[in-house]
Design an enzyme around this catalytic site. Sequence first.
Site, PDB file in Angstrom:
ATOM      1  N   LYS A  76     121.141  36.470  22.538  1.00 52.67           N
ATOM      2  CA  LYS A  76     120.779  35.806  23.381  1.00 52.67           C
ATOM      3  C   LYS A  76     119.317  34.643  22.922  1.00 52.67           C
ATOM      4  O   LYS A  76     118.442  34.767  22.515  1.00 52.67           O
ATOM      5  CB  LYS A  76     120.524  35.364  25.133  1.00 52.67           C
ATOM      6  CG  LYS A  76     120.741  34.255  26.072  1.00 52.67           C
ATOM      7  CD  LYS A  76     121.402  34.873  26.878  1.00 52.67           C
ATOM      8  CE  LYS A  76     121.295  33.278  28.096  1.00 52.67           C
ATOM      9  NZ  LYS A  76     121.910  32.760  27.176  1.00 52.67           N
TER      10      LYS A  76
ATOM     11  N   ALA B 264     113.640  36.047  15.270  1.00 54.17           N
ATOM     12  CA  ALA B 264     114.134  35.107  14.925  1.00 54.17           C
ATOM     13  C   ALA B 264     112.891  34.268  13.907  1.00 54.17           C
ATOM     14  O   ALA B 264     112.983  33.699  12.821  1.00 54.17           O
ATOM     15  CB  ALA B 264     115.112  33.592  16.108  1.00 54.17           C
TER      16      ALA B 264
ATOM     17  N   GLY C  43     113.127  39.421  22.565  1.00 57.18           N
ATOM     18  CA  GLY C  43     114.035  39.905  21.510  1.00 57.18           C
ATOM     19  C   GLY C  43     114.079  38.876  20.523  1.00 57.18           C
ATOM     20  O   GLY C  43     113.632  38.716  19.564  1.00 57.18           O
ATOM     21  N   CYS C  44     114.843  38.095  21.042  1.00 56.91           N
ATOM     22  CA  CYS C  44     115.267  37.431  19.999  1.00 56.91           C
ATOM     23  C   CYS C  44     114.420  36.318  19.583  1.00 56.91           C
ATOM     24  O   CYS C  44     114.566  35.963  18.313  1.00 56.91           O
ATOM     25  CB  CYS C  44     116.508  36.544  20.615  1.00 56.91           C
ATOM     26  SG  CYS C  44     117.860  37.691  21.192  1.00 56.91           S
ATOM     27  N   THR C  45     113.826  35.971  19.767  1.00 60.28           N
ATOM     28  CA  THR C  45     112.260  34.561  19.650  1.00 60.28           C
ATOM     29  C   THR C  45     111.517  35.747  18.902  1.00 60.28           C
ATOM     30  O   THR C  45     111.344  35.101  17.311  1.00 60.28           O
ATOM     31  CB  THR C  45     111.329  34.747  20.566  1.00 60.28           C
ATOM     32  OG1 THR C  45     112.790  33.585  21.580  1.00 60.28           O
ATOM     33  CG2 THR C  45     111.175  33.583  20.297  1.00 60.28           C
TER      34      THR C  45
END
Length: 145
Positions: free
Chosen positions: A39, A49, A44-46
Amino acid sequence: MPLAVGTDAPAFTAKDTNGNTVSLSDFAGKTVVLYFYPKDDTPGCTKQACSFRDAQSEFQSKDVVILGVSADDEVAHQAFTQKYNLNFPLLADTDKSLIKAFDVDGGGYAKRVTYVIDPSGKITHVDASVNTATHASDVLAALGL
């Protein structure tokens, strides 16, 4: 189970952050890092990325394309991209067709799995145990870069 090394990567077409249609075939002759994440704009995704953002020049200098994929829509991808100055496309997989084709369905979201696809379209590396903080450098190491 993610797709195996040596498998042909499934052909796909999806909309990117800016609404452009992107297909795997657009990158024939290039190495593609296709990373799936759950998401936009979550911790974690930030980290993941931003690790790719910060290493983008290293990937570009070796003609390696980075593509992030989640089930989020283009609007969410645009906000995420702007907030963190992401310098690579995110693909909107709202119908989860890529998530299913690459066997990373986590039950309504993408599992965190990364595929390296060689210039001929074969999967050469799979990372299903992603460390979000070091992911880009881990992928560079896997590529021998």
